[in-house]
Design a protein around this motif. Structure first.
Motif, PDB file in Angstrom:
ATOM      1  N   ASN A 124      41.669 -41.904  -9.243  1.00  9.70           N
ATOM      2  CA  ASN A 124      41.630 -42.398 -10.622  1.00  9.70           C
ATOM      3  C   ASN A 124      41.738 -41.313 -11.682  1.00  9.70           C
ATOM      4  OD1 ASN A 124      39.061 -41.182 -10.817  1.00  9.70           O
ATOM      5  ND2 ASN A 124      38.012 -43.057 -10.204  1.00  9.70           N
ATOM      6  N   GLY A 125      41.800 -40.032 -11.278  1.00  8.33           N
ATOM      7  CA  GLY A 125      41.994 -38.944 -12.235  1.00  8.33           C
ATOM      8  C   GLY A 125      40.755 -38.511 -12.980  1.00  8.33           C
ATOM      9  N   SER A 126      39.571 -39.030 -12.618  1.00  7.88           N
ATOM     10  CA  SER A 126      38.347 -38.614 -13.305  1.00  7.88           C
ATOM     11  C   SER A 126      37.895 -37.243 -12.817  1.00  7.88           C
ATOM     12  CB  SER A 126      37.237 -39.645 -13.083  1.00  7.88           C
ATOM     13  OG  SER A 126      36.877 -39.713 -11.715  1.00  7.88           O
ATOM     14  N   ILE A 127      37.314 -36.477 -13.726  1.00  6.49           N
ATOM     15  CA  ILE A 127      36.868 -35.114 -13.432  1.00  6.49           C
ATOM     16  C   ILE A 127      35.362 -35.033 -13.629  1.00  6.49           C
ATOM     17  CG2 ILE A 127      36.985 -32.685 -14.137  1.00  6.49           C
ATOM     18  CD1 ILE A 127      39.868 -33.198 -15.019  1.00  6.49           C
ATOM     19  N   THR A 128      34.674 -34.475 -12.654  1.00  4.45           N
ATOM     20  CA  THR A 128      33.239 -34.232 -12.755  1.00  4.45           C
ATOM     21  C   THR A 128      33.018 -32.733 -12.847  1.00  4.45           C
ATOM     22  OG1 THR A 128      32.767 -36.187 -11.419  1.00  4.45           O
ATOM     23  CG2 THR A 128      30.975 -34.613 -11.723  1.00  4.45           C
ATOM     24  N   GLN A 129      32.368 -32.292 -13.907  1.00  4.39           N
ATOM     25  CA  GLN A 129      32.158 -30.868 -14.151  1.00  4.39           C
ATOM     26  C   GLN A 129      30.767 -30.431 -13.691  1.00  4.39           C
ATOM     27  OE1 GLN A 129      32.925 -29.833 -18.219  1.00  4.39           O
ATOM     28  NE2 GLN A 129      34.985 -30.706 -18.228  1.00  4.39           N
ATOM     29  N   PHE A 130      30.714 -29.228 -13.123  1.00  5.42           N
ATOM     30  CA  PHE A 130      29.451 -28.622 -12.705  1.00  5.42           C
ATOM     31  C   PHE A 130      29.374 -27.214 -13.304  1.00  5.42           C
ATOM     32  CE2 PHE A 130      30.682 -31.682  -9.488  1.00  5.42           C
ATOM     33  CZ  PHE A 130      29.520 -32.410  -9.285  1.00  5.42           C
ATOM     34  N   PRO A 131      28.914 -27.101 -14.547  1.00  8.93           N
ATOM     35  CA  PRO A 131      28.826 -25.782 -15.182  1.00  8.93           C
ATOM     36  C   PRO A 131      27.810 -24.888 -14.457  1.00  8.93           C
ATOM     37  CG  PRO A 131      28.624 -27.569 -16.785  1.00  8.93           C
ATOM     38  CD  PRO A 131      28.486 -28.175 -15.440  1.00  8.93           C
ATOM     39  N   PHE A 132      28.068 -23.585 -14.473  1.00  7.06           N
ATOM     40  CA  PHE A 132      27.124 -22.644 -13.886  1.00  7.06           C
ATOM     41  C   PHE A 132      25.783 -22.749 -14.604  1.00  7.06           C
ATOM     42  CE2 PHE A 132      30.974 -20.032 -12.531  1.00  7.06           C
ATOM     43  CZ  PHE A 132      30.865 -20.424 -11.205  1.00  7.06           C
ATOM     44  N   PRO A 133      24.685 -22.448 -13.908  1.00  8.32           N
ATOM     45  CA  PRO A 133      23.358 -22.708 -14.474  1.00  8.32           C
ATOM     46  C   PRO A 133      22.983 -21.845 -15.670  1.00  8.32           C
ATOM     47  CG  PRO A 133      23.188 -21.550 -12.368  1.00  8.32           C
ATOM     48  CD  PRO A 133      24.616 -21.970 -12.510  1.00  8.32           C
ATOM     49  N   TYR A 134      23.648 -20.731 -15.894  1.00  6.84           N
ATOM     50  CA  TYR A 134      23.269 -19.878 -17.024  1.00  6.84           C
ATOM     51  C   TYR A 134      23.816 -20.393 -18.355  1.00  6.84           C
ATOM     52  CZ  TYR A 134      28.002 -17.901 -16.539  1.00  6.84           C
ATOM     53  OH  TYR A 134      29.362 -17.733 -16.460  1.00  6.84           O
ATOM     54  N   ILE A 135      24.637 -21.415 -18.313  1.00  7.70           N
ATOM     55  CA  ILE A 135      25.271 -21.909 -19.529  1.00  7.70           C
ATOM     56  C   ILE A 135      24.348 -22.903 -20.245  1.00  7.70           C
ATOM     57  CG2 ILE A 135      27.216 -23.225 -20.455  1.00  7.70           C
ATOM     58  CD1 ILE A 135      28.897 -22.075 -18.189  1.00  7.70           C
ATOM     59  N   LYS A 136      24.059 -22.611 -21.473  1.00  4.95           N
ATOM     60  CA  LYS A 136      23.239 -23.498 -22.293  1.00  4.95           C
ATOM     61  C   LYS A 136      24.157 -24.414 -23.115  1.00  4.95           C
ATOM     62  CE  LYS A 136      19.666 -21.240 -20.829  1.00  4.95           C
ATOM     63  NZ  LYS A 136      18.829 -21.823 -19.758  1.00  4.95           N
ATOM     64  N   TYR A 137      23.782 -25.647 -23.244  1.00  2.00           N
ATOM     65  CA  TYR A 137      24.554 -26.634 -23.995  1.00  2.00           C
ATOM     66  C   TYR A 137      26.009 -26.709 -23.507  1.00  2.00           C
ATOM     67  CZ  TYR A 137      20.595 -25.915 -27.120  1.00  2.00           C
ATOM     68  OH  TYR A 137      19.339 -25.780 -27.648  1.00  2.00           O
ATOM     69  N   PRO A 138      26.225 -26.927 -22.206  1.00  2.00           N
ATOM     70  CA  PRO A 138      27.611 -26.988 -21.709  1.00  2.00           C
ATOM     71  C   PRO A 138      28.386 -28.113 -22.378  1.00  2.00           C
ATOM     72  CG  PRO A 138      26.064 -27.849 -20.071  1.00  2.00           C
ATOM     73  CD  PRO A 138      25.241 -27.220 -21.144  1.00  2.00           C
ATOM     74  N   GLY A 139      29.591 -27.791 -22.781  1.00  2.00           N
ATOM     75  CA  GLY A 139      30.469 -28.785 -23.375  1.00  2.00           C
ATOM     76  C   GLY A 139      30.245 -29.052 -24.843  1.00  2.00           C
ATOM     77  N   ARG A 140      29.283 -28.359 -25.463  1.00  2.00           N
ATOM     78  CA  ARG A 140      29.056 -28.583 -26.884  1.00  2.00           C
ATOM     79  C   ARG A 140      28.551 -27.305 -27.546  1.00  2.00           C
ATOM     80  NH1 ARG A 140      23.531 -30.377 -27.952  1.00  2.00           N
ATOM     81  NH2 ARG A 140      22.297 -30.368 -26.025  1.00  2.00           N
ATOM     82  N   THR A 141      28.731 -27.215 -28.829  1.00  2.00           N
ATOM     83  CA  THR A 141      28.305 -26.045 -29.589  1.00  2.00           C
ATOM     84  C   THR A 141      26.792 -26.050 -29.741  1.00  2.00           C
ATOM     85  OG1 THR A 141      30.373 -26.092 -30.810  1.00  2.00           O
ATOM     86  CG2 THR A 141      28.577 -24.802 -31.758  1.00  2.00           C
TER      87      THR A 141
END
Length: 411
Positions: free
Chosen positions: A325-342
């Motif tokens: 279905n083309g959906s993507i699931t993201q797994f950011p590294f744990p040191y990243i704060k507020y992944p995907g947003r400012t």
């Protein structure tokens, strides 16, 4: 120049590569809007004593181990480089250093594969090596001579990719060398050469989807030189006849799935499925958030998901793509704060849109890119990510992530 200073320069290069896409894409970029972000469980594994450098890895299901090949250096930039091999026991995350040790000139990441007897095959520079884990012995052979060279850069003639077919033949290609070479491990001889109408390059991959067939991508030629204005090409080689069949797909990175299909990305970061039978492509997702172009080798989990290194708006890590279905699931590294947003209360650089390649777009909220080198899945579905960062034992270098991290399944 000390190794610490050299590593800092490497880290800064990765940092800048990451910052510009993050600063200029924004949270409304299609890749950011399409993705689902999960809070993963991460485990850290160190590679003691290793400085930041190129690495490659392959999962060994028979031994439930991850084999990691690393280019290592001493404390100073003038110290000689060498290739080492470590075995990571997946069950308890313990690490064992093998006696494998080879000279390592140049800046390759290396190629790896495991044969049906459990031997580890590795390519680095112009050397093919075989390591037997049972006897802990190493054999090595130099690449054969070939007259069809198109030399353009100092790294030409260095091994770029390696695969093993169902008969046990080892197939390799070298950068800017318009040939596919076969090595017979029984006789210890280079016994096959297939002429190619293009040349392998830094992004080239090899696959062995079925008996008698090798897949390969590369750079097209024009007037005997690489055509820099053309996109990558893709071909199927029939090893019995040395026939090369070109398919109409611009394959930058790919992985074989089954015996008649590959999943690939192009230079625009679109991901598609390609039939090896009729050459038809079907786009799965456009403008995927790939880290690197090309990204590290793709990996599939056998359940219809493609795993890749992730670079999205304020996110770096790994991601899985549902090929149905083309959906993507993201797994950011744990040191990243507020992944995907400012982060809250963060002003835009100079309160204006971010034009391309401008210094004022690099702000204090930029993220560090650890340089994903390899992704492998074990038999339990855990995802192992090998990065280029140094060991935590290197006191002069401090990074927010370990050389190897494990992502455990999310229920």
């Amino acid at each position: 120049m000390t190794s610490a200073l050299r590593r800092s320069a490497i880290a800064l290069g990765a940092f800048l590569v990451l910052v510009l896409p993050l600063g200029c894409q924004g949270p409304n970029h299609p890749a950011a809007a399409r993705a689902v972000t999960h809070a993963p469980t991460w485990n850290s594994v160190d590679l003691p004593g290793q400085y930041s450098n190129a690495r490659s890895a392959v999962y060994d299901p028979a031994r439930n181990s991850l084999w990691i090949m690393s280019r290592e250096t001493g404390h100073f930039a003038t110290d000689p480089m060498f290739v080492t091999l470590n075995r990571l026991n997946v069950a308890d995350r313990s690490l064992a250093k093998t006696p494998f040790n080879q000279p390592a000139d140049g800046y390759d990441t290396g190629s790896m594969a495991i044969d049906s007897h459990g031997a580890i095959w590795m390519g680095w520079g112009q050397t093919l090596a075989r390591y037997d884990p049972d006897s802990q012995t190493t054999q090595s052979w130099k690449l054969p001579q070939y007259s069809g060279l198109a030399r353009l850069y100092s790294g030409d003639g260095r091994m770029m990719a390696l695969t093993i077919d169902s008969s046990g033949e080892i197939w390799v290609v070298a950068s800017m060398v318009s040939g596919l070479f076969g090595f017979n491990p029984v006789t210890g001889m280079w016994d096959r050469t297939v002429n190619l109408p293009f040349v392998p390059n830094f992004f080239t991959k090899l696959g062995a989807p079925r008996a008698g067939t090798i897949t390969i991508n590369g750079a097209p030629l024009k007037g005997g030189a690489v055509d820099i204005n053309s996109e990558p090409v893709f071909a199927i080689v029939t090893t019995g006849s040395d026939a090369v069949r070109m398919l109409p797909a611009h394959v930058f990175n790919y992985v074989v799935i089954g015996s008649d299909e590959i999943v690939y990305s192009d230079v625009a970061r679109n991901i598609a499925r390609l039939s090896l039978v009729d050459g038809q492509s079907t786009v799965v997702v456009s403008k995927a958030p790939l880290d690197g172009n090309p990204s590290p080798d793709f990996t599939t989990d056998g359940q219809g998901h493609l795993w890749f290194a992730l670079l999205a708006y304020r996110s770096i890590g790994v991601a899985s793509l549902d090929l149905t279905n083309g959906s993507i699931t993201q797994f950011p590294f744990p040191y990243i704060k507020y992944p995907g947003r400012t982060p809250p209360a963060t002003p835009s650089p100079l309160n204006m849109p971010c034009p391309g390649l401008t210094g004022h777009c690099i702000d204090s909220n930029a993220l560090f890119d650890p340089g994903v080198q390899a992704i492998a899945l074990d038999k339990l579905g855990n995802v192992w990510v090998v990065t280029s960062v140094p060991s935590t034992t290197i006191v002069e270098d401090h990074f927010p992530i370990s050389p190897v991290v494990e992502l455990q399944p999310i229920d």
